[in-house]
Write a protein that holds these residues in place. Structure first.
Motif, PDB file in Angstrom:
ATOM      1  N   HIS A   1      22.031  60.070  -3.232  1.00 15.66           N
ATOM      2  CA  HIS A   1      20.692  59.831  -1.842  1.00 15.66           C
ATOM      3  C   HIS A   1      21.772  61.079  -0.994  1.00 15.66           C
ATOM      4  O   HIS A   1      22.589  61.339  -1.176  1.00 15.66           O
ATOM      5  CB  HIS A   1      21.377  59.082  -1.582  1.00 15.66           C
ATOM      6  N   SER A   2      21.057  61.324  -0.125  1.00 20.70           N
ATOM      7  CA  SER A   2      21.113  62.635   1.224  1.00 20.70           C
ATOM      8  C   SER A   2      22.499  61.731   1.837  1.00 20.70           C
ATOM      9  O   SER A   2      22.673  60.597   1.883  1.00 20.70           O
ATOM     10  CB  SER A   2      19.775  61.970   2.149  1.00 20.70           C
ATOM     11  N   ARG A   3      23.164  62.563   2.307  1.00 20.71           N
ATOM     12  CA  ARG A   3      24.014  62.802   2.995  1.00 20.71           C
ATOM     13  C   ARG A   3      23.315  62.022   4.622  1.00 20.71           C
ATOM     14  O   ARG A   3      24.674  61.679   4.909  1.00 20.71           O
ATOM     15  CB  ARG A   3      24.489  63.517   3.527  1.00 20.71           C
TER      16      ARG A   3
ATOM     17  N   SER B   1      25.716  63.536  -2.470  1.00 23.52           N
ATOM     18  CA  SER B   1      24.394  63.859  -2.556  1.00 23.52           C
ATOM     19  C   SER B   1      24.001  64.875  -3.580  1.00 23.52           C
ATOM     20  O   SER B   1      24.616  65.196  -4.772  1.00 23.52           O
ATOM     21  CB  SER B   1      24.880  64.731  -1.137  1.00 23.52           C
TER      22      SER B   1
ATOM     23  N   ASP C   1      20.134  68.169  -0.475  1.00 21.96           N
ATOM     24  CA  ASP C   1      20.619  67.528  -0.444  1.00 21.96           C
ATOM     25  C   ASP C   1      19.026  66.588  -0.220  1.00 21.96           C
ATOM     26  O   ASP C   1      18.901  65.668  -0.670  1.00 21.96           O
ATOM     27  CB  ASP C   1      21.285  67.337   1.118  1.00 21.96           C
TER      28      ASP C   1
ATOM     29  N   SER D   1      17.732  64.154  -3.169  1.00 19.96           N
ATOM     30  CA  SER D   1      18.654  63.882  -3.674  1.00 19.96           C
ATOM     31  C   SER D   1      17.953  62.756  -4.012  1.00 19.96           C
ATOM     32  O   SER D   1      18.247  62.175  -5.518  1.00 19.96           O
ATOM     33  CB  SER D   1      19.705  63.021  -2.592  1.00 19.96           C
TER      34      SER D   1
END
Length: 342
Positions: free
Chosen positions: A204-206, A215, A223, A226
């Motif tokens: 998942h995204s940062r 990421s 990103d 993700s």
């Protein structure tokens, strides 16, 4: 207010409360410990101040039951946090005192760490401390150049000092044999829908609120995509393609490192965690980076074959490749206040 995903990597050592209470110093040192690497960036650790000791506790709510059914990698990750903590302790003038598995009937209490006796860090210890915030793991290819002079000997000595065994493979035929096991592990893992679901759940995204996981950028996508990357991983068996890519990259890496231990107990896993993060800090201090290629350890039938090919007497716990790689953004970290228990 949105969280800065790189904030935890920026630490001012001048803020260390050298004349403060022991508890305050230990609490500050956790800021370094949380920068340790962990499988899928799960960060499976908790900390508790107990008098003049810092307790390191396994957070098994962050376990990976498919890829790590016995919590071996989870304990190794906690060992890595202890190893980073030790490097920081020595920089700030303490030898570090580690009490192993003091919990008795509590298997989650992995260690108690105290300041220990005074320590004057040597140049190598100082370099490893400065490397803590620069250490990265990458899936990208490394430059085609040999290891820096003397590094191989230093890594072998460091591994031995922590009671582990290190096989450092630079010969093309031995690297190719190990790389073939990595590819075989990829194919076996991605053929399992449960493995793909577990892996996808940690992509998942940062900027996700959880501040953990990987990421999509680690897999070569923006990103912001993700979530799409997780969906693709969950849905499709990409083992053949990923295996072929990993085999090529591993074969072409300057060196592969297999870390082994005499046994396969929690004590061995902690030792592997501490030893290998010390190796990573030494490599980082020399301008290198690393990547985990643990598939031949994670896929149990491949583990004895890795042991034979790598030529280690003990049981392989970790497999890495090292070399000079491009600069990358560090993985996100949960802040100390989320992992220090009241």
């Amino acid at each position: 207010m949105s969280h800065d995903p790189g904030a935890e990597w920026r630490i001012s050592e001048t803020e260390y409360p050298a004349s403060g209470a022991v508890a305050d110093r230990l609490r500050f040192l956790v800021r370094y410990a949380i920068l340790a690497p962990s499988g899928h960036n799960t960060q499976p650790w908790l900390f508790r101040i107990a008098g003049d000791r810092l307790e390191v506790i396994a957070d098994r709510t962050r376990a990976l039951p498919v890829v790590d059914p016995h919590d071996r990698a989870l304990v190794i990750s906690c060992g890595a946090a202890i190893g980073v903590l030790r490097a920081a302790l020595r920089h700030f003038g303490h030898s570090g005192e580690i009490e192993w598995l003091p919990g008795g009937d509590d298997p989650d209490l992995l260690a108690r760490v105290g300041l220990g006796s005074p320590n004057q860090p040597d140049a190598a210890e100082e370099a490893r401390f400065q490397a803590i915030t620069r250490r990265r793991s990458t899936r990208l290819a490394f430059a085609d150049e040999p290891l820096p002079p003397g590094l191989a000997e230093e890594l072998l000595a460091l591994a031995g000092a922590d009671g582990t065994e290190l096989a450092l493979l630079t010969e093309p035929d031995r690297k190719a044999a190990v790389a073939a096991l990595v590819a075989e592990g990829d194919r076996a893992q991605f053929a399992d829908p449960a493995f793909r679901r577990e892996l996808a759940a940690w992509v998942h995204s940062r900027r996700a609120a959880s501040r953990d996981g990987m990421s999509g950028a680690a897999f070569g996508m923006p990103d912001i995509l993700s979530g799409v990357g997780g969906l693709v991983i969950r849905t499709f068996d990409m083992g053949a393609g990923i295996g072929a890519k990993d085999e090529q990259i591993a074969t072409r890496s300057p060196a592969l490192l297999a870390v082994a231990t005499p046994g396969d107990t929690a004590r061995d896993w902690l030792a592997a965690g501490i030893a290998h993060v010390t190796l990573l800090l030494e490599a980082t201090a020399r301008g290198l980076t690393a990547a985990y290629v643990n598939q031949p350890v994670e896929v149990e039938p491949l583990r004895p074959r890795l042991r034979e090919v790598a030529g280690v007497a003990g049981l392989p716990q970790l497999l890495l490749r090292i070399g000079r790689g491009p600069g990358i953004t560090p993985a996100v970290r949960r802040p100390p206040e989320e992992v220090i228990l009241a």
